[in-house]
Write a protein that holds these residues in place. Structure first.
Motif, PDB file in Angstrom:
ATOM      1  N   GLN A  34       1.687   9.354  -5.820  1.00 40.29           N
ATOM      2  CA  GLN A  34       2.158  10.687  -5.422  1.00 40.29           C
ATOM      3  C   GLN A  34       3.208  11.211  -6.405  1.00 40.29           C
ATOM      4  OE1 GLN A  34       4.460  10.673  -1.831  1.00 40.29           O
ATOM      5  NE2 GLN A  34       4.050  12.820  -1.395  1.00 40.29           N
ATOM      6  N   LEU A  35       4.153  10.365  -6.767  1.00 44.03           N
ATOM      7  CA  LEU A  35       5.189  10.786  -7.714  1.00 44.03           C
ATOM      8  C   LEU A  35       4.607  11.077  -9.095  1.00 44.03           C
ATOM      9  CD1 LEU A  35       8.162   8.426  -6.794  1.00 44.03           C
ATOM     10  CD2 LEU A  35       7.942  10.868  -6.327  1.00 44.03           C
ATOM     11  N   ALA A  36       3.635  10.270  -9.522  1.00 47.78           N
ATOM     12  CA  ALA A  36       3.007  10.494 -10.835  1.00 47.78           C
ATOM     13  C   ALA A  36       2.264  11.831 -10.858  1.00 47.78           C
ATOM     14  CB  ALA A  36       2.057   9.350 -11.164  1.00 47.78           C
ATOM     15  N   PHE A  37       1.523  12.131  -9.800  1.00 43.80           N
ATOM     16  CA  PHE A  37       0.818  13.415  -9.734  1.00 43.80           C
ATOM     17  C   PHE A  37       1.794  14.585  -9.701  1.00 43.80           C
ATOM     18  CE2 PHE A  37      -3.259  11.575  -7.658  1.00 43.80           C
ATOM     19  CZ  PHE A  37      -3.771  11.294  -8.905  1.00 43.80           C
ATOM     20  N   THR A  38       2.874  14.424  -8.973  1.00 40.60           N
ATOM     21  CA  THR A  38       3.878  15.493  -8.912  1.00 40.60           C
ATOM     22  C   THR A  38       4.498  15.728 -10.284  1.00 40.60           C
ATOM     23  OG1 THR A  38       4.358  14.936  -6.607  1.00 40.60           O
ATOM     24  CG2 THR A  38       6.005  16.236  -7.769  1.00 40.60           C
ATOM     25  N   ALA A  39       4.834  14.641 -10.969  1.00 41.32           N
ATOM     26  CA  ALA A  39       5.404  14.772 -12.312  1.00 41.32           C
ATOM     27  C   ALA A  39       4.407  15.417 -13.271  1.00 41.32           C
ATOM     28  CB  ALA A  39       5.833  13.398 -12.836  1.00 41.32           C
ATOM     29  N   ALA A  40       3.150  15.040 -13.174  1.00 44.05           N
ATOM     30  CA  ALA A  40       2.125  15.630 -14.044  1.00 44.05           C
ATOM     31  C   ALA A  40       1.992  17.129 -13.775  1.00 44.05           C
ATOM     32  CB  ALA A  40       0.786  14.936 -13.830  1.00 44.05           C
ATOM     33  N   THR A  89      -2.062  19.485  -8.432  1.00 45.27           N
ATOM     34  CA  THR A  89      -1.386  19.806  -7.172  1.00 45.27           C
ATOM     35  C   THR A  89      -2.282  19.465  -5.977  1.00 45.27           C
ATOM     36  OG1 THR A  89      -0.156  21.560  -8.273  1.00 45.27           O
ATOM     37  CG2 THR A  89      -0.250  21.637  -5.876  1.00 45.27           C
ATOM     38  N   THR A  90      -3.559  19.746  -6.091  1.00 47.62           N
ATOM     39  CA  THR A  90      -4.503  19.400  -5.028  1.00 47.62           C
ATOM     40  C   THR A  90      -4.604  17.893  -4.860  1.00 47.62           C
ATOM     41  OG1 THR A  90      -5.764  21.409  -5.476  1.00 47.62           O
ATOM     42  CG2 THR A  90      -6.889  19.674  -4.237  1.00 47.62           C
ATOM     43  N   MET A  91      -4.621  17.165  -5.966  1.00 44.00           N
ATOM     44  CA  MET A  91      -4.663  15.708  -5.892  1.00 44.00           C
ATOM     45  C   MET A  91      -3.395  15.161  -5.241  1.00 44.00           C
ATOM     46  SD  MET A  91      -6.388  15.109  -9.665  1.00 44.00           S
ATOM     47  CE  MET A  91      -5.912  13.429  -9.833  1.00 44.00           C
ATOM     48  N   THR A  92      -2.256  15.755  -5.559  1.00 44.30           N
ATOM     49  CA  THR A  92      -0.998  15.342  -4.941  1.00 44.30           C
ATOM     50  C   THR A  92      -1.042  15.568  -3.440  1.00 44.30           C
ATOM     51  OG1 THR A  92       0.177  15.906  -6.971  1.00 44.30           O
ATOM     52  CG2 THR A  92       1.509  15.666  -4.980  1.00 44.30           C
ATOM     53  N   ALA A  93      -1.556  16.727  -3.037  1.00 44.86           N
ATOM     54  CA  ALA A  93      -1.662  17.022  -1.606  1.00 44.86           C
ATOM     55  C   ALA A  93      -2.594  16.032  -0.906  1.00 44.86           C
ATOM     56  CB  ALA A  93      -2.161  18.447  -1.412  1.00 44.86           C
ATOM     57  N   ALA A  94      -3.664  15.642  -1.585  1.00 46.64           N
ATOM     58  CA  ALA A  94      -4.597  14.682  -0.985  1.00 46.64           C
ATOM     59  C   ALA A  94      -3.943  13.317  -0.791  1.00 46.64           C
ATOM     60  CB  ALA A  94      -5.837  14.549  -1.858  1.00 46.64           C
ATOM     61  N   VAL A  95      -3.189  12.866  -1.779  1.00 43.21           N
ATOM     62  CA  VAL A  95      -2.501  11.575  -1.659  1.00 43.21           C
ATOM     63  C   VAL A  95      -1.431  11.644  -0.577  1.00 43.21           C
ATOM     64  CG1 VAL A  95      -0.992   9.936  -2.850  1.00 43.21           C
ATOM     65  CG2 VAL A  95      -2.989  10.859  -4.015  1.00 43.21           C
ATOM     66  N   THR A  96      -0.701  12.755  -0.521  1.00 48.04           N
ATOM     67  CA  THR A  96       0.325  12.931   0.508  1.00 48.04           C
ATOM     68  C   THR A  96      -0.301  12.916   1.898  1.00 48.04           C
ATOM     69  OG1 THR A  96       1.653  14.221  -1.034  1.00 48.04           O
ATOM     70  CG2 THR A  96       2.179  14.440   1.295  1.00 48.04           C
ATOM     71  N   ALA A  97      -1.438  13.579   2.051  1.00 45.54           N
ATOM     72  CA  ALA A  97      -2.128  13.588   3.346  1.00 45.54           C
ATOM     73  C   ALA A  97      -2.607  12.187   3.717  1.00 45.54           C
ATOM     74  CB  ALA A  97      -3.299  14.554   3.298  1.00 45.54           C
ATOM     75  N   ASP A  98      -3.061  11.422   2.726  1.00 49.56           N
ATOM     76  CA  ASP A  98      -3.507  10.058   2.990  1.00 49.56           C
ATOM     77  C   ASP A  98      -2.344   9.191   3.449  1.00 49.56           C
ATOM     78  OD1 ASP A  98      -5.530   7.953   2.959  1.00 49.56           O
ATOM     79  OD2 ASP A  98      -4.345   7.129   1.315  1.00 49.56           O
ATOM     80  N   ILE A  99      -1.201   9.354   2.806  1.00 49.47           N
ATOM     81  CA  ILE A  99      -0.014   8.589   3.205  1.00 49.47           C
ATOM     82  C   ILE A  99       0.353   8.913   4.648  1.00 49.47           C
ATOM     83  CG2 ILE A  99       2.466   8.305   2.826  1.00 49.47           C
ATOM     84  CD1 ILE A  99       1.906   8.707  -0.174  1.00 49.47           C
ATOM     85  N   ARG A 142       0.827  -1.214   0.000  1.00 49.82           N
ATOM     86  CA  ARG A 142       0.000   0.000   0.000  1.00 49.82           C
ATOM     87  C   ARG A 142       0.855   1.256   0.000  1.00 49.82           C
ATOM     88  NH1 ARG A 142      -4.828  -1.172   4.376  1.00 49.82           N
ATOM     89  NH2 ARG A 142      -5.870  -2.806   3.182  1.00 49.82           N
ATOM     90  N   GLN A 143       1.888   1.235   0.826  1.00 50.09           N
ATOM     91  CA  GLN A 143       2.756   2.403   0.900  1.00 50.09           C
ATOM     92  C   GLN A 143       3.446   2.655  -0.440  1.00 50.09           C
ATOM     93  OE1 GLN A 143       6.041   1.997   3.553  1.00 50.09           O
ATOM     94  NE2 GLN A 143       6.756   4.064   3.236  1.00 50.09           N
ATOM     95  N   ARG A 144       3.972   1.592  -1.063  1.00 52.47           N
ATOM     96  CA  ARG A 144       4.646   1.755  -2.354  1.00 52.47           C
ATOM     97  C   ARG A 144       3.685   2.238  -3.433  1.00 52.47           C
ATOM     98  NH1 ARG A 144       7.196  -3.535  -3.910  1.00 52.47           N
ATOM     99  NH2 ARG A 144       5.511  -4.297  -2.662  1.00 52.47           N
ATOM    100  N   ARG A 145       2.465   1.693  -3.440  1.00 56.54           N
ATOM    101  CA  ARG A 145       1.473   2.094  -4.437  1.00 56.54           C
ATOM    102  C   ARG A 145       1.118   3.574  -4.286  1.00 56.54           C
ATOM    103  NH1 ARG A 145      -3.423  -0.745  -3.179  1.00 56.54           N
ATOM    104  NH2 ARG A 145      -2.035  -2.524  -3.260  1.00 56.54           N
ATOM    105  N   LEU A 146       0.860   4.015  -3.080  1.00 57.68           N
ATOM    106  CA  LEU A 146       0.518   5.419  -2.861  1.00 57.68           C
ATOM    107  C   LEU A 146       1.699   6.340  -3.161  1.00 57.68           C
ATOM    108  CD1 LEU A 146      -1.748   5.283   0.294  1.00 57.68           C
ATOM    109  CD2 LEU A 146      -2.392   5.925  -2.022  1.00 57.68           C
ATOM    110  N   HIS A 147       2.896   5.869  -2.870  1.00 61.79           N
ATOM    111  CA  HIS A 147       4.072   6.681  -3.181  1.00 61.79           C
ATOM    112  C   HIS A 147       4.224   6.853  -4.694  1.00 61.79           C
ATOM    113  CE1 HIS A 147       7.864   8.609  -2.392  1.00 61.79           C
ATOM    114  NE2 HIS A 147       8.465   7.787  -3.217  1.00 61.79           N
ATOM    115  N   LYS A 148       3.946   5.788  -5.456  1.00 55.45           N
ATOM    116  CA  LYS A 148       4.013   5.890  -6.917  1.00 55.45           C
ATOM    117  C   LYS A 148       2.957   6.853  -7.455  1.00 55.45           C
ATOM    118  CE  LYS A 148       5.978   1.316  -7.712  1.00 55.45           C
ATOM    119  NZ  LYS A 148       5.746  -0.043  -8.217  1.00 55.45           N
TER     120      LYS A 148
END
Length: 120
Positions: free
Chosen positions: A31-37, A61-71, A23-29
């Protein structure tokens, strides 16, 4: 008792640790995809003066923040560590008892009692 502890380690603690790791690896990926986008859209917006890309930068950016907060909120890394640590600590008395058939079972029983009381 040894079989019960071995069953807990093999069928609960180790699989749960592996699940938390996945789960952690999936969410991290994600997060990285949203940041790159967001970076790519920001570059398109500034280089080509594309207004549509500016709106998407904010969205991604908002989606990235949401995933980061979930992590951060789910603490998968911490849970993985705790499941792995508990499995290792349960294996120690179990291995000690299994390797010495005549050895006393007191360490294993004490570990089991601590685990049941939530003090492990």
């Amino acid at each position: 008792m040894n079989e019960r502890v071995r069953g807990q380690v093999d069928r609960y603690y180790r699989p749960r640790a592996a699940e938390m790791n996945r789960r952690q690896r999936r969410l991290h990926k994600v997060q990285l995809a949203f940041t790159a986008a967001a970076v790519v859209l920001g570059a398109i917006s500034s280089v080509f003066q594309a207004g549509w890309a500016s709106a998407w930068v904010a969205t991604v950016t908002t989606m990235t923040a949401a995933v980061t907060a979930d992590i951060a909120a789910t603490r998968y890394a911490y849970q993985e560590l705790e499941f792995s640590r508990t499995a290792a600590e349960l294996e120690t008395p179990a291995a000690r008892t299994a390797s010495h058939p005549r050895a006393t079972r007191k360490p294993l029983v004490a570990a089991w009692r601590l685990c049941r009381r939530g003090r492990w």
